[in-house]
Design a protein around this motif. Structure first.
Motif, PDB file in Angstrom:
ATOM      1  N   THR A  13      25.670 -19.107   1.360  1.00  0.00           N
ATOM      2  CA  THR A  13      25.356 -20.283   0.544  1.00  0.00           C
ATOM      3  C   THR A  13      26.399 -20.485  -0.544  1.00  0.00           C
ATOM      4  OG1 THR A  13      22.986 -19.939   0.932  1.00  0.00           O
ATOM      5  CG2 THR A  13      23.607 -21.341  -0.919  1.00  0.00           C
ATOM      6  N   SER A  57      24.308 -15.069  -5.363  1.00  0.00           N
ATOM      7  CA  SER A  57      24.617 -14.572  -4.017  1.00  0.00           C
ATOM      8  C   SER A  57      23.703 -13.409  -3.652  1.00  0.00           C
ATOM      9  CB  SER A  57      26.089 -14.154  -3.916  1.00  0.00           C
ATOM     10  OG  SER A  57      26.326 -12.911  -4.548  1.00  0.00           O
ATOM     11  N   PHE A  66      18.606 -22.558  -0.555  1.00  0.00           N
ATOM     12  CA  PHE A  66      18.793 -23.393  -1.743  1.00  0.00           C
ATOM     13  C   PHE A  66      17.466 -23.473  -2.482  1.00  0.00           C
ATOM     14  CE2 PHE A  66      22.044 -24.933   1.210  1.00  0.00           C
ATOM     15  CZ  PHE A  66      23.180 -24.914   0.393  1.00  0.00           C
ATOM     16  N   LEU A  85      20.122 -15.539  -3.263  1.00  0.00           N
ATOM     17  CA  LEU A  85      20.100 -16.515  -2.170  1.00  0.00           C
ATOM     18  C   LEU A  85      20.790 -15.899  -0.954  1.00  0.00           C
ATOM     19  CD1 LEU A  85      21.005 -19.691  -4.269  1.00  0.00           C
ATOM     20  CD2 LEU A  85      18.759 -18.729  -3.776  1.00  0.00           C
ATOM     21  N   SER A  86      22.039 -16.231  -0.729  1.00  0.00           N
ATOM     22  CA  SER A  86      22.816 -15.600   0.335  1.00  0.00           C
ATOM     23  C   SER A  86      24.289 -15.772   0.030  1.00  0.00           C
ATOM     24  CB  SER A  86      22.485 -16.199   1.706  1.00  0.00           C
ATOM     25  OG  SER A  86      22.995 -17.519   1.825  1.00  0.00           O
ATOM     26  N   HIS A 132      30.670 -21.107   8.173  1.00  0.00           N
ATOM     27  CA  HIS A 132      29.413 -21.728   8.602  1.00  0.00           C
ATOM     28  C   HIS A 132      29.056 -21.307  10.024  1.00  0.00           C
ATOM     29  CE1 HIS A 132      26.394 -24.784   9.507  1.00  0.00           C
ATOM     30  NE2 HIS A 132      27.115 -25.119  10.570  1.00  0.00           N
ATOM     31  N   THR A 182      29.442 -23.415  -0.485  1.00  0.00           N
ATOM     32  CA  THR A 182      29.339 -24.364  -1.599  1.00  0.00           C
ATOM     33  C   THR A 182      30.605 -24.341  -2.440  1.00  0.00           C
ATOM     34  OG1 THR A 182      26.929 -24.089  -1.685  1.00  0.00           O
ATOM     35  CG2 THR A 182      28.003 -25.021  -3.624  1.00  0.00           C
ATOM     36  N   TYR A 223      21.202 -20.412   5.118  1.00  0.00           N
ATOM     37  CA  TYR A 223      21.406 -21.105   3.850  1.00  0.00           C
ATOM     38  C   TYR A 223      20.107 -21.057   3.061  1.00  0.00           C
ATOM     39  CZ  TYR A 223      25.816 -23.046   5.552  1.00  0.00           C
ATOM     40  OH  TYR A 223      27.091 -23.199   6.019  1.00  0.00           O
TER      41      TYR A 223
END
Length: 391
Positions: free
Chosen positions: A83, A76, A197, A79-80, A188, A87, A195
């Motif tokens: 995300t 986290s 990945f 990435l974010s 979202h 997920t 996002y």
């Protein structure tokens, strides 16, 4: 990472919407995990499995949950938050659907594993998000967020009883999946993050070096492990201790168990709010001492009413610890690794805390429940001493 907003509203505005969404998601995950316990006799009968096989499913779920805490926090950061949260919710929805539809024990295990993965990805990223969004009101925000898990425990008790009265155990997961999907769609839509990945290194050695190489973090890690040890042992065996060990009857044990979560839902936001005004070390040590004294009163109680009152006081002390300590830790960790550092700590202390039920069960078998619970009182006192010395 999410940029901290200047308006730190707790319900409305950008920060408030994300706080509510992340908290409702955690409520749903906790309700889905905890609702299995009151329905276990029906689950084992339907799937024709033994208690030992059911225990394997629980261990698989909780083991993966603990294992994923560090990767969740680290990813986290890299990435974010969005995300990881979405997920995690997607996996939780798939996992609970598999549990509800499981035609066999193997499929049930698969569902438990997927729930464990999703649940493991979610909470550390959610707490890191709260830290991103709040500064002046961080204690209150952590209190509200962590209290949502206790509301999930209360919801699980009601959901299990209601569903078994009108349907089969499988129906209990339908509202859990529905809420998880609604929260997923909300996060979202609301989150301004992108996002991301891609493969990222977990940097396990660097993270463990910070935690174990720094005396303050090392001491707090041991303290948190003792807290988790006491909490998981109490949650597993408090009803049995009151029912079997003290002979108070089934109703007393059930009322005391419900009180743990009901009190937590009130106390956690209150403690979090106080921590924005009162020194966190003072508040944390006081809560641990209250918990230790109250648990001692539970052990000494000769009357059911006194035991339940002592449990309420114990829950007030014990449940004041997480929001205050997590807020302190998030302020102490480096900003670019806060999620990963908290996740690593959670992996260690949740994993060590899982030994608590084994300890109580073993001591109760070899001696008695009173001796086992006196050991938990001692664990809380050592925890308070470590916090006082290291914060």
């Amino acid at each position: 990472m999410t940029e901290r907003t200047t308006e730190e509203r707790l319900v409305t505005g950008y920060a408030g919407r994300l706080l509510v969404g992340a908290s409702v998601g955690w409520l749903a995950i906790q309700a889905g995990r905890l609702v299995l316990s009151p329905m276990l006799p029906q689950v084992t009968a339907d799937l024709q499995i033994s208690d030992a096989q059911a225990g394997v499913a629980f261990s698989l779920l909780w083991g993966l949950y603990a294992l994923l805490q560090y990767p969740s926090g680290r990813l986290s950061d890299a990435l974010s938050r969005k995300t990881l949260l979405t997920t995690g919710l997607a996996l939780v929805a798939v996992g609970f659907t598999a549990l509800a539809a499981a035609p066999s024990y193997a499929f049930f295990l698969l569902g438990a594993a997927v729930v464990g993965l999703g649940a493991g990805l979610y909470p550390t990223a959610a707490r890191a998000l709260v830290s991103d969004l709040y500064s002046e009101k961080q204690g209150r925000a952590f209190g509200l967020h962590t209290a949502s898990g206790d509301l999930g425990g209360v919801a699980a008790a009601g959901l299990g009883a209601t569903v078994l009265a009108v349907a089969t155990w499988r129906a209990a997961f339908v509202p859990v999946v529905a809420v998880a999907l609604v929260v997923l769609a909300s996060l979202h839509t609301w989150s301004r993050e992108e996002y991301v990945f891609e493969r990222r290194a977990l940097d396990v050695r660097q993270t463990l070096g910070r935690l174990f190489g720094t005396p303050r973090f090392r001491g707090l890690l041991v303290a948190y492990a003792l807290y988790a040890f006491t909490w998981q042992a109490t949650a597993a065996f408090l009803p049995t201790f009151l029912n079997t060990g003290k002979g108070f009857g089934q109703g007393v044990g059930s009322a005391a168990f419900a009180a743990l979560f009901a009190v937590g839902a009130v106390v956690k936001p209150t403690a979090g709010t106080l921590s924005d005004y009162v020194p966190r070390r003072t508040l944390t040590v006081s809560s641990l001492l209250l918990g230790a004294a109250s648990l001692a009163a539970v052990v000494l109680a000769q009357q059911p009413l006194f035991a339940v009152i002592a449990v309420v006081a114990f829950a007030a002390g014990l449940m004041s610890f997480p929001p205050v300590m997590q807020s302190y830790l998030m302020d102490s960790f480096p900003a670019d690794s806060a999620g990963g550092d908290l996740g690593a700590m959670r992996t260690v202390y949740i994993g060590l805390g899982a030994l608590g039920p084994t300890y109580v069960g073993t001591v109760a078998t070899l001696a008695d429940y009173r001796l086992a619970f006196w050991g938990l009182v001692a664990a809380l006192l050592v925890c308070a001493g470590l916090v006082a010395a290291t914060t």
